[in-house]
Scaffold this motif. Structure first.
Motif, PDB file in Angstrom:
ATOM      1  N   GLY A 135     105.677  26.115  -4.106  1.00  0.00           N
ATOM      2  CA  GLY A 135     104.971  25.068  -3.370  1.00  0.00           C
ATOM      3  C   GLY A 135     103.497  25.352  -3.242  1.00  0.00           C
ATOM      4  N   LYS A 136     103.156  26.590  -2.920  1.00  0.00           N
ATOM      5  CA  LYS A 136     101.738  26.951  -2.785  1.00  0.00           C
ATOM      6  C   LYS A 136     101.032  26.914  -4.142  1.00  0.00           C
ATOM      7  CE  LYS A 136     102.624  30.696  -0.235  1.00  0.00           C
ATOM      8  NZ  LYS A 136     102.371  31.923   0.552  1.00  0.00           N
ATOM      9  N   ALA A 137     101.774  27.222  -5.209  1.00  0.00           N
ATOM     10  CA  ALA A 137     101.186  27.140  -6.550  1.00  0.00           C
ATOM     11  C   ALA A 137     100.812  25.704  -6.881  1.00  0.00           C
ATOM     12  CB  ALA A 137     102.167  27.688  -7.585  1.00  0.00           C
ATOM     13  N   ILE A 138     101.585  24.759  -6.377  1.00  0.00           N
ATOM     14  CA  ILE A 138     101.271  23.340  -6.578  1.00  0.00           C
ATOM     15  C   ILE A 138     100.139  22.893  -5.660  1.00  0.00           C
ATOM     16  CG2 ILE A 138     102.163  20.995  -6.262  1.00  0.00           C
ATOM     17  CD1 ILE A 138     104.900  22.063  -7.208  1.00  0.00           C
ATOM     18  N   LEU A 139     100.249  23.222  -4.373  1.00  0.00           N
ATOM     19  CA  LEU A 139      99.237  22.807  -3.400  1.00  0.00           C
ATOM     20  C   LEU A 139      97.841  23.298  -3.770  1.00  0.00           C
ATOM     21  CD1 LEU A 139     101.007  23.415   0.048  1.00  0.00           C
ATOM     22  CD2 LEU A 139     100.403  21.201  -0.969  1.00  0.00           C
ATOM     23  N   ALA A 140      97.773  24.486  -4.330  1.00  0.00           N
ATOM     24  CA  ALA A 140      96.471  25.091  -4.645  1.00  0.00           C
ATOM     25  C   ALA A 140      95.667  24.269  -5.640  1.00  0.00           C
ATOM     26  CB  ALA A 140      96.668  26.505  -5.179  1.00  0.00           C
ATOM     27  N   PHE A 141      96.338  23.423  -6.406  1.00  0.00           N
ATOM     28  CA  PHE A 141      95.640  22.664  -7.438  1.00  0.00           C
ATOM     29  C   PHE A 141      95.710  21.155  -7.222  1.00  0.00           C
ATOM     30  CE2 PHE A 141      96.594  26.823  -9.101  1.00  0.00           C
ATOM     31  CZ  PHE A 141      95.363  27.195  -9.644  1.00  0.00           C
ATOM     32  N   LEU A 142      96.017  20.779  -5.979  1.00  0.00           N
ATOM     33  CA  LEU A 142      95.917  19.377  -5.581  1.00  0.00           C
ATOM     34  C   LEU A 142      94.552  19.143  -4.951  1.00  0.00           C
ATOM     35  CD1 LEU A 142      99.398  18.700  -3.889  1.00  0.00           C
ATOM     36  CD2 LEU A 142      98.662  18.009  -6.180  1.00  0.00           C
ATOM     37  N   VAL A 146      96.062  17.794   0.204  1.00  0.00           N
ATOM     38  CA  VAL A 146      96.677  18.928   0.893  1.00  0.00           C
ATOM     39  C   VAL A 146      96.650  18.712   2.397  1.00  0.00           C
ATOM     40  CG1 VAL A 146      96.497  21.409   1.368  1.00  0.00           C
ATOM     41  CG2 VAL A 146      96.104  20.552  -0.954  1.00  0.00           C
ATOM     42  N   VAL A 147      95.506  18.287   2.907  1.00  0.00           N
ATOM     43  CA  VAL A 147      95.363  18.042   4.345  1.00  0.00           C
ATOM     44  C   VAL A 147      96.318  16.940   4.795  1.00  0.00           C
ATOM     45  CG1 VAL A 147      93.802  17.234   6.151  1.00  0.00           C
ATOM     46  CG2 VAL A 147      92.979  18.838   4.410  1.00  0.00           C
ATOM     47  N   ILE A 172      99.180  16.069   3.455  1.00  0.00           N
ATOM     48  CA  ILE A 172     100.546  16.601   3.454  1.00  0.00           C
ATOM     49  C   ILE A 172     100.787  17.437   4.702  1.00  0.00           C
ATOM     50  CG2 ILE A 172     102.090  18.251   2.311  1.00  0.00           C
ATOM     51  CD1 ILE A 172     100.919  17.275  -0.357  1.00  0.00           C
ATOM     52  N   ALA A 173      99.806  18.275   5.039  1.00  0.00           N
ATOM     53  CA  ALA A 173      99.942  19.148   6.213  1.00  0.00           C
ATOM     54  C   ALA A 173     100.041  18.337   7.497  1.00  0.00           C
ATOM     55  CB  ALA A 173      98.757  20.108   6.282  1.00  0.00           C
ATOM     56  N   ILE A 174      99.288  17.248   7.566  1.00  0.00           N
ATOM     57  CA  ILE A 174      99.300  16.413   8.770  1.00  0.00           C
ATOM     58  C   ILE A 174     100.584  15.581   8.843  1.00  0.00           C
ATOM     59  CG2 ILE A 174      98.201  14.458   9.923  1.00  0.00           C
ATOM     60  CD1 ILE A 174      95.525  15.507   8.887  1.00  0.00           C
ATOM     61  N   ASP A 175     100.936  14.958   7.723  1.00  0.00           N
ATOM     62  CA  ASP A 175     102.089  14.056   7.720  1.00  0.00           C
ATOM     63  C   ASP A 175     103.408  14.803   7.903  1.00  0.00           C
ATOM     64  OD1 ASP A 175     100.324  12.028   7.330  1.00  0.00           O
ATOM     65  OD2 ASP A 175     100.801  11.691   5.219  1.00  0.00           O
ATOM     66  N   ARG A 176     103.565  15.913   7.196  1.00  0.00           N
ATOM     67  CA  ARG A 176     104.839  16.636   7.255  1.00  0.00           C
ATOM     68  C   ARG A 176     104.819  17.754   8.281  1.00  0.00           C
ATOM     69  NH1 ARG A 176     108.372  20.491   5.665  1.00  0.00           N
ATOM     70  NH2 ARG A 176     110.249  19.828   4.576  1.00  0.00           N
ATOM     71  N   GLN A 233      94.674  26.874   3.868  1.00  0.00           N
ATOM     72  CA  GLN A 233      93.546  26.702   2.960  1.00  0.00           C
ATOM     73  C   GLN A 233      93.049  28.044   2.429  1.00  0.00           C
ATOM     74  OE1 GLN A 233      91.183  24.385   5.726  1.00  0.00           O
ATOM     75  NE2 GLN A 233      91.473  22.503   4.542  1.00  0.00           N
ATOM     76  N   ALA A 234      93.027  29.055   3.289  1.00  0.00           N
ATOM     77  CA  ALA A 234      92.613  30.392   2.857  1.00  0.00           C
ATOM     78  C   ALA A 234      93.604  30.949   1.840  1.00  0.00           C
ATOM     79  CB  ALA A 234      92.501  31.323   4.068  1.00  0.00           C
ATOM     80  N   GLU A 235      94.887  30.708   2.088  1.00  0.00           N
ATOM     81  CA  GLU A 235      95.918  31.176   1.169  1.00  0.00           C
ATOM     82  C   GLU A 235      95.813  30.485  -0.186  1.00  0.00           C
ATOM     83  OE1 GLU A 235      99.712  33.127   0.085  1.00  0.00           O
ATOM     84  OE2 GLU A 235      97.966  33.528   1.334  1.00  0.00           O
ATOM     85  N   LEU A 236      95.544  29.192  -0.183  1.00  0.00           N
ATOM     86  CA  LEU A 236      95.433  28.449  -1.440  1.00  0.00           C
ATOM     87  C   LEU A 236      94.206  28.876  -2.238  1.00  0.00           C
ATOM     88  CD1 LEU A 236      96.509  24.861  -0.308  1.00  0.00           C
ATOM     89  CD2 LEU A 236      97.907  26.721  -1.224  1.00  0.00           C
TER      90      LEU A 236
END
Length: 261
Positions: free
Chosen positions: A144-151, A156-157, A159-163, A180-183
Motif C-alpha cells: 500500500g505504501k509503495a502505491i501511495l508514494a507515487f500517487l 494521498v491526503v 485518501i487519508a481524510i476519507d478513509r 508523508q514522511a514515510e512515503l
C-alpha cells in the motif's frame, strides 16, 4: 413498491439481459430473450432500447437479433489491463518466493484499499491472513505504501481524510504527517517496509509497478515472520522486489522518464 425498489429491479432486469446476451454469443431475438428471462416482451424491449441507445446492446439488421454492443469493451478494458499485470508478474513472484523462501504477494489498488490478486508461497510455513481477493489498507502495508508514494500528494491526503488512518498494531502510522514522511522515504530508497504495522509479527518489503503511462497500477512484496525477515535482510529484499517491480513495469511499457508524482 417504492421508487428506489423499482429502480433496483429495473437494474437487475437489465443486468440479466446483458448476461443472457453474453451467453447467447451469436445473438438472440426479442421473443426468445423474453422467454428465457420469463419477462414481458414489452419490458424486455424497453430495456433493450435503452441499452442500445447507450451502446451496450446492438441489433443485427439481417436477423434482428440482439447482441452485446462495443460499449461493453470500455467497461472491460480496465479490468483486462489489470489481469494482464497479474499474468506478467506471476513468474517474478515465483522467483522471489523461491529465492527468499518467503511469501510473495501482488496487489492492485481499488480506491483507498489494496486487493491481493496473486500470492506465491516459499518453503517456510507461516500463518498469514493474506488471501486472493482480500482487501487491506494502504497506509499500513508495504504494498500500500509503495502505491501511495507515487500517487499525487492531494490524492494521498484525500485518501487519508476519507478513509482515515486506523491503527492495526502499535506500529501503525496514524497521522498524515508521519505518513508523508514515510512515503518520502519510500521514494528515496525505492521500496516500502511494513514493520509489523498491519499484522503483529509480520514484516513485509514492497515495491511499486507502473504502467506505460507512468501511473502506479500495482505493487508486489515479500513477506515473512519478523524473526525471518530481519531488519538486516530488508535492504537486500528491497533491492530484489524493486528489481522485480522494474522488470514488470518495463514489460508493461513503462519508461522511467514518464513516471508521474
Amino acid at each position: 413498491m417504492s421508487q428506489i425498489e423499482g429502480h433496483v429491479q429495473s437494474l437487475e432486469k437489465a443486468l440479466k439481459i446483458l448476461e443472457a446476451l453474453a451467453a447467447a454469443g451469436e445473438g438472440i431475438g426479442l421473443s426468445e430473450l423474453s422467454r428465457r428471462l420469463n419477462l414481458n416482451k414489452s419490458t424486455v424491449y424497453r430495456m433493450l432500447s435503452t441499452l442500445k441507445a447507450y451502446g451496450y446492446v446492438d441489433q443485427e439488421e439481417a436477423t434482428e437479433k440482439y447482441v452485446l454492443g462495443l460499449k461493453i469493451l470500455d467497461l472491460s478494458g480496465s479490468l483486462l489491463g489489470r489481469l494482464d499485470v497479474r499474468a506478467i508478474a506471476h513468474p517474478y513472484l515465483k522467483e522471489l518466493a523461491d529465492a527468499t523462501q518467503e511469501v510473495a504477494h501482488m496487489v492492485i489498488r481499488d480506491g483507498a484499499e489494496a486487493v491481493y490478486i496473486d500470492k506465491v508461497e516459499g518453503n517456510r510455513t507461516i500463518r498469514m491472513h493474506s488471501q486472493i481477493g482480500r482487501r487491506v489498507a494502504l497506509h499500513s502495508t508495504a504494498v500500500g505504501k509503495a502505491i501511495l508514494a507515487f500517487l499525487p500528494e492531494q490524492e494521498v491526503v484525500k485518501i487519508a481524510i476519507d478513509r482515515g488512518l486506523p491503527r492495526f498494531t502499535p506500529r501503525t502510522i496514524t497521522t498524515i504527517v508521519d505518513l508523508q514522511a514515510e512515503l518520502a522515504r519510500v521514494r528515496e530508497q525505492g521500496y516500502a517496509v511494513d514493520d509489523g504495522e498491519n499484522e503483529e509479527g509480520i514484516r513485509c518489503v514492497g515495491a511499486p509497478i507502473f504502467d506505460h503511462s507512468g501511473q502506479v497500477v500495482a505493487a508486489l512484496s515479500v513477506s515473512g515472520l519478523t524473526i525471518s525477515v530481519t531488519p538486516e535482510r530488508v535492504p537486500e529484499l528491497g533491492k530484489m522486489v524493486g528489481h522485480a517491480g522494474q522488470e514488470i513495469s518495463r514489460q508493461l511499457g513503462y519508461k522511467p522518464a514518464t513516471a508521474k508524482r
